[in-house]
Design a protein around this motif. Structure first.
Motif, PDB file in Angstrom:
ATOM      1  N   ILE A   8      16.247  58.253  21.373  1.00 14.24           N
ATOM      2  CA  ILE A   8      15.749  59.464  21.197  1.00 14.24           C
ATOM      3  C   ILE A   8      14.094  59.241  20.891  1.00 14.24           C
ATOM      4  CG2 ILE A   8      16.307  59.273  18.621  1.00 14.24           C
ATOM      5  CD1 ILE A   8      16.234  62.299  18.646  1.00 14.24           C
ATOM      6  N   ILE A   9      13.248  60.004  21.318  1.00  9.41           N
ATOM      7  CA  ILE A   9      11.653  60.039  21.131  1.00  9.41           C
ATOM      8  C   ILE A   9      11.501  61.215  20.302  1.00  9.41           C
ATOM      9  CG2 ILE A   9       9.586  59.935  22.347  1.00  9.41           C
ATOM     10  CD1 ILE A   9      11.093  59.207  25.108  1.00  9.41           C
ATOM     11  N   GLY A  10      11.067  61.006  19.086  1.00 11.27           N
ATOM     12  CA  GLY A  10      10.644  61.963  18.030  1.00 11.27           C
ATOM     13  C   GLY A  10      11.768  62.066  17.070  1.00 11.27           C
ATOM     14  N   CYS A  11      11.312  61.689  15.747  1.00  9.65           N
ATOM     15  CA  CYS A  11      12.240  61.887  14.685  1.00  9.65           C
ATOM     16  C   CYS A  11      11.660  62.908  13.534  1.00  9.65           C
ATOM     17  CB  CYS A  11      12.582  60.434  14.388  1.00  9.65           C
ATOM     18  SG  CYS A  11      14.106  60.584  13.191  1.00  9.65           S
ATOM     19  N   SER A  50      11.486  52.118  16.432  1.00  5.03           N
ATOM     20  CA  SER A  50      10.558  51.308  17.197  1.00  5.03           C
ATOM     21  C   SER A  50       9.274  52.306  17.251  1.00  5.03           C
ATOM     22  CB  SER A  50      10.948  50.805  18.540  1.00  5.03           C
ATOM     23  OG  SER A  50       9.862  50.304  19.217  1.00  5.03           O
ATOM     24  N   LYS A  51       7.985  51.787  17.355  1.00  4.13           N
ATOM     25  CA  LYS A  51       7.019  52.627  18.021  1.00  4.13           C
ATOM     26  C   LYS A  51       6.836  52.541  19.530  1.00  4.13           C
ATOM     27  CE  LYS A  51       3.068  52.749  15.719  1.00  4.13           C
ATOM     28  NZ  LYS A  51       1.839  52.320  14.806  1.00  4.13           N
ATOM     29  N   ASN A  52       7.606  51.732  20.179  1.00  5.57           N
ATOM     30  CA  ASN A  52       7.216  51.287  21.686  1.00  5.57           C
ATOM     31  C   ASN A  52       8.178  52.150  22.351  1.00  5.57           C
ATOM     32  OD1 ASN A  52       6.690  50.182  24.037  1.00  5.57           O
ATOM     33  ND2 ASN A  52       6.816  47.952  23.275  1.00  5.57           N
ATOM     34  N   LEU A  53       7.647  52.762  23.246  1.00  2.00           N
ATOM     35  CA  LEU A  53       8.395  53.731  24.068  1.00  2.00           C
ATOM     36  C   LEU A  53       9.315  52.701  25.022  1.00  2.00           C
ATOM     37  CD1 LEU A  53       9.347  56.513  25.336  1.00  2.00           C
ATOM     38  CD2 LEU A  53       7.216  56.471  26.533  1.00  2.00           C
ATOM     39  N   ASN A  54       8.772  51.830  25.305  1.00  2.00           N
ATOM     40  CA  ASN A  54       9.308  50.871  26.453  1.00  2.00           C
ATOM     41  C   ASN A  54      10.821  50.337  25.996  1.00  2.00           C
ATOM     42  OD1 ASN A  54       7.634  51.167  28.724  1.00  2.00           O
ATOM     43  ND2 ASN A  54       6.262  49.378  27.511  1.00  2.00           N
ATOM     44  N   ASP A  55      10.912  50.508  24.392  1.00  2.00           N
ATOM     45  CA  ASP A  55      12.092  49.949  24.070  1.00  2.00           C
ATOM     46  C   ASP A  55      13.256  50.767  24.177  1.00  2.00           C
ATOM     47  OD1 ASP A  55      10.967  47.713  22.804  1.00  2.00           O
ATOM     48  OD2 ASP A  55      10.743  48.514  20.750  1.00  2.00           O
ATOM     49  N   ILE A  56      13.055  51.989  24.740  1.00  2.00           N
ATOM     50  CA  ILE A  56      13.893  52.949  25.290  1.00  2.00           C
ATOM     51  C   ILE A  56      13.875  52.875  26.662  1.00  2.00           C
ATOM     52  CG2 ILE A  56      14.496  55.498  25.813  1.00  2.00           C
ATOM     53  CD1 ILE A  56      13.737  55.962  22.647  1.00  2.00           C
ATOM     54  N   LEU A  57      12.814  52.935  27.415  1.00  2.00           N
ATOM     55  CA  LEU A  57      12.866  53.023  28.906  1.00  2.00           C
ATOM     56  C   LEU A  57      13.256  51.831  29.534  1.00  2.00           C
ATOM     57  CD1 LEU A  57       9.278  54.563  29.355  1.00  2.00           C
ATOM     58  CD2 LEU A  57      11.405  55.898  29.091  1.00  2.00           C
ATOM     59  N   ASN A  58      13.002  50.826  29.103  1.00  3.11           N
ATOM     60  CA  ASN A  58      13.466  49.371  29.427  1.00  3.11           C
ATOM     61  C   ASN A  58      14.946  48.930  29.133  1.00  3.11           C
ATOM     62  OD1 ASN A  58      10.859  49.321  30.899  1.00  3.11           O
ATOM     63  ND2 ASN A  58       9.989  48.268  29.618  1.00  3.11           N
ATOM     64  N   ASP A  59      15.485  49.609  28.339  1.00  2.00           N
ATOM     65  CA  ASP A  59      16.623  49.285  28.050  1.00  2.00           C
ATOM     66  C   ASP A  59      17.832  49.616  28.820  1.00  2.00           C
ATOM     67  OD1 ASP A  59      19.294  48.594  26.766  1.00  2.00           O
ATOM     68  OD2 ASP A  59      18.330  49.197  24.647  1.00  2.00           O
ATOM     69  N   PRO A  60      18.385  48.816  29.504  1.00  2.00           N
ATOM     70  CA  PRO A  60      19.502  49.143  30.329  1.00  2.00           C
ATOM     71  C   PRO A  60      20.841  49.970  29.860  1.00  2.00           C
ATOM     72  CG  PRO A  60      19.536  46.639  30.523  1.00  2.00           C
ATOM     73  CD  PRO A  60      18.498  47.383  29.628  1.00  2.00           C
ATOM     74  N   CYS A  64      20.857  57.868  28.478  1.00  2.00           N
ATOM     75  CA  CYS A  64      20.035  59.369  28.274  1.00  2.00           C
ATOM     76  C   CYS A  64      19.055  59.044  27.367  1.00  2.00           C
ATOM     77  CB  CYS A  64      21.284  59.974  27.874  1.00  2.00           C
ATOM     78  SG  CYS A  64      20.718  61.831  27.501  1.00  2.00           S
ATOM     79  N   VAL A  65      18.060  59.796  27.396  1.00  2.00           N
ATOM     80  CA  VAL A  65      16.846  59.945  26.542  1.00  2.00           C
ATOM     81  C   VAL A  65      16.884  61.372  25.919  1.00  2.00           C
ATOM     82  CG1 VAL A  65      14.396  59.625  26.150  1.00  2.00           C
ATOM     83  CG2 VAL A  65      15.693  58.120  27.684  1.00  2.00           C
ATOM     84  N   VAL A  66      16.991  61.667  24.355  1.00  2.00           N
ATOM     85  CA  VAL A  66      16.768  62.905  23.920  1.00  2.00           C
ATOM     86  C   VAL A  66      15.124  62.963  23.733  1.00  2.00           C
ATOM     87  CG1 VAL A  66      16.938  64.120  21.722  1.00  2.00           C
ATOM     88  CG2 VAL A  66      18.865  63.135  23.098  1.00  2.00           C
ATOM     89  N   ILE A  67      14.357  64.252  24.044  1.00  2.00           N
ATOM     90  CA  ILE A  67      13.221  64.261  23.861  1.00  2.00           C
ATOM     91  C   ILE A  67      12.927  65.438  22.735  1.00  2.00           C
ATOM     92  CG2 ILE A  67      10.942  65.069  25.067  1.00  2.00           C
ATOM     93  CD1 ILE A  67      12.135  63.758  27.685  1.00  2.00           C
ATOM     94  N   ALA A  68      12.519  64.948  21.653  1.00  2.00           N
ATOM     95  CA  ALA A  68      12.384  65.806  20.397  1.00  2.00           C
ATOM     96  C   ALA A  68      11.000  65.741  19.772  1.00  2.00           C
ATOM     97  CB  ALA A  68      13.409  65.549  19.553  1.00  2.00           C
ATOM     98  N   THR A  69       9.907  65.984  20.893  1.00  2.00           N
ATOM     99  CA  THR A  69       8.441  65.976  20.452  1.00  2.00           C
ATOM    100  C   THR A  69       7.856  67.218  20.743  1.00  2.00           C
ATOM    101  OG1 THR A  69       8.007  65.217  22.690  1.00  2.00           O
ATOM    102  CG2 THR A  69       8.435  63.352  21.147  1.00  2.00           C
ATOM    103  N   PRO A  70       6.578  67.318  20.489  1.00  2.00           N
ATOM    104  CA  PRO A  70       5.994  68.668  20.655  1.00  2.00           C
ATOM    105  C   PRO A  70       6.186  69.045  22.167  1.00  2.00           C
ATOM    106  CG  PRO A  70       4.626  67.364  18.908  1.00  2.00           C
ATOM    107  CD  PRO A  70       5.983  66.507  19.576  1.00  2.00           C
ATOM    108  N   ALA A  71       6.059  70.489  22.507  1.00  2.00           N
ATOM    109  CA  ALA A  71       6.457  70.788  23.612  1.00  2.00           C
ATOM    110  C   ALA A  71       5.390  70.469  24.669  1.00  2.00           C
ATOM    111  CB  ALA A  71       6.552  72.454  23.441  1.00  2.00           C
ATOM    112  N   ILE A  72       4.323  70.240  24.220  1.00  2.00           N
ATOM    113  CA  ILE A  72       3.155  69.679  24.987  1.00  2.00           C
ATOM    114  C   ILE A  72       3.273  68.467  25.804  1.00  2.00           C
ATOM    115  CG2 ILE A  72       1.422  68.641  23.191  1.00  2.00           C
ATOM    116  CD1 ILE A  72      -0.571  70.442  24.865  1.00  2.00           C
TER     117      ILE A  72
END
Length: 322
Positions: A8-11, A50-60, A64-72
């Motif tokens: 999940i991106i955004g908490c 983590s603060k590093n987005l790659n810890d999600i994107l590069n994890d095989p 699925c990625v949940v995006i719970a950040t500002p709409a912009i």
């Protein structure tokens, strides 16, 4: 098939609830947020954060990625996740333009990935039962849908009350009418900003002379989350601020042709109590695991986006007249 694991991106205020449910469902692998010292994150094990987005994107292991950040930020995060072979769950609003929506959809199709949009109330047993009773003809022929979503805050700096609150209601209305409105009327009040309205009133007209009325307001001194369906033989009222045994009401009262009112006693319709967010996330997992099409998929999101954009164009004209 490998076990479904989700990042999940955004908490923030809502993201923390999603993360909690994912953890309870045993599928939470990683939380990425810019503020890892936030009190909202403190309840989670430090190994998940983590603060590093790659810890999600590069994890095989993350499917699925949940995006719970500002709409912009939704478009950028969504496309990055899809390019890294992840399904996506995007919190409402899906994005802020049809152009952005189409770019995300094209990327998903290119990578054969699912888009699941967080139109939460589609998974609420109160709304599900309301739709079921409409289909059964409990209140006769549908004439009017009414939605009031009022609250005192939170006021957003980069997003109007339309996208923050009314996207829920548009999703609900379109799931009943199954069509884009023929005409749209809009009024608004710009109190705290000349760019974004704080209060909007929208009237949608559909075929067969069905109307939908939306009131969204984030400077209301009281809270109201109420969705009503008025038919020829009564009304159904879904009030999400009530206790579960009172959330859905049938009011069989009607207005006669001579304009007299035939008053009848209202009654509550029994619901199965279940947290809508948990039901929504269970549906997400099921869709990925069993290759099902989500109820709130990209087609549903695109139709909602089309109506949002029509309303936004009319708001722009109101803004220009200030």
């Amino acid at each position: 098939m490998k076990k479904i694991m989700i990042g999940i991106i955004g908490c923030g205020n809502w993201g923390k609830n999603i993360a909690r449910n994912l953890m309870e469902l045993g599928v939470l692998k990683k939380i990425v947020d810019v503020d890892i010292n936030s009190i909202k994150i403190k309840n989670f094990d430090s190994s998940l954060i983590s603060k590093n987005l790659n810890d999600i994107l590069n994890d095989p292991e993350i499917t699925c990625v949940v995006i719970a950040t500002p709409a912009i930020t939704h478009k950028e995060f969504a496309i990055n996740a899809l390019k890294n072979d992840k399904h996506i769950f995007v919190e409402k609003p899906f994005c802020l333009s049809i152009q952005d929506a189409k770019q995300i959809i094209n990327e998903a199709n290119k990578n054969n990935k699912k888009i699941f949009v967080g139109h939460l109330l589609q998974y609420h047993n109160g709304f599900i039962e309301l739709k079921k009773q409409l289909k059964k003809g409990l209140i006769g022929d549908l004439k009017i849908l009414k939605s009031n979503r009022l609250n005192f805050g939170s006021i957003r700096l980069n997003e109007s009350v339309l996208y923050d609150l009314a996207s829920h209601d548009i999703s609900m209305i379109l799931s009943i009418t199954n069509e884009i409105p023929k005409s749209v009327q809009v009024n608004a009040i710009f109190k705290n900003s000349k760019n974004f309205p704080d209060i909007i009133n929208v009237i949608l007209r559909f075929k067969n002379n069905i109307y939908a009325i939306i009131n969204a307001d984030w400077i209301s001194p009281y809270k109201e989350h109420r969705f009503s369906a008025l038919g020829t033989e009564g009304s159904l009222i879904f009030d999400d601020s009530k206790n579960w045994n009172e959330k859905l009401t049938l009011n069989p009262s009607v207005i006669n042709k001579d304009l007299s009112i035939n008053h009848k006693k209202s009654k509550f319709i029994k619901l199965i109590e279940k947290e809508p967010l948990k039901a929504e996330l269970e549906s997400l997992i099921d869709c990925i695991k069993n290759n099902k099409e989500p109820l709130t998929n990209y087609s549903e999101a695109l139709n909602v986006q089309k109506v949002l954009e029509i309303i936004d164009m009319k708001l722009n004209k109101l803004r220009d007249d200030l």
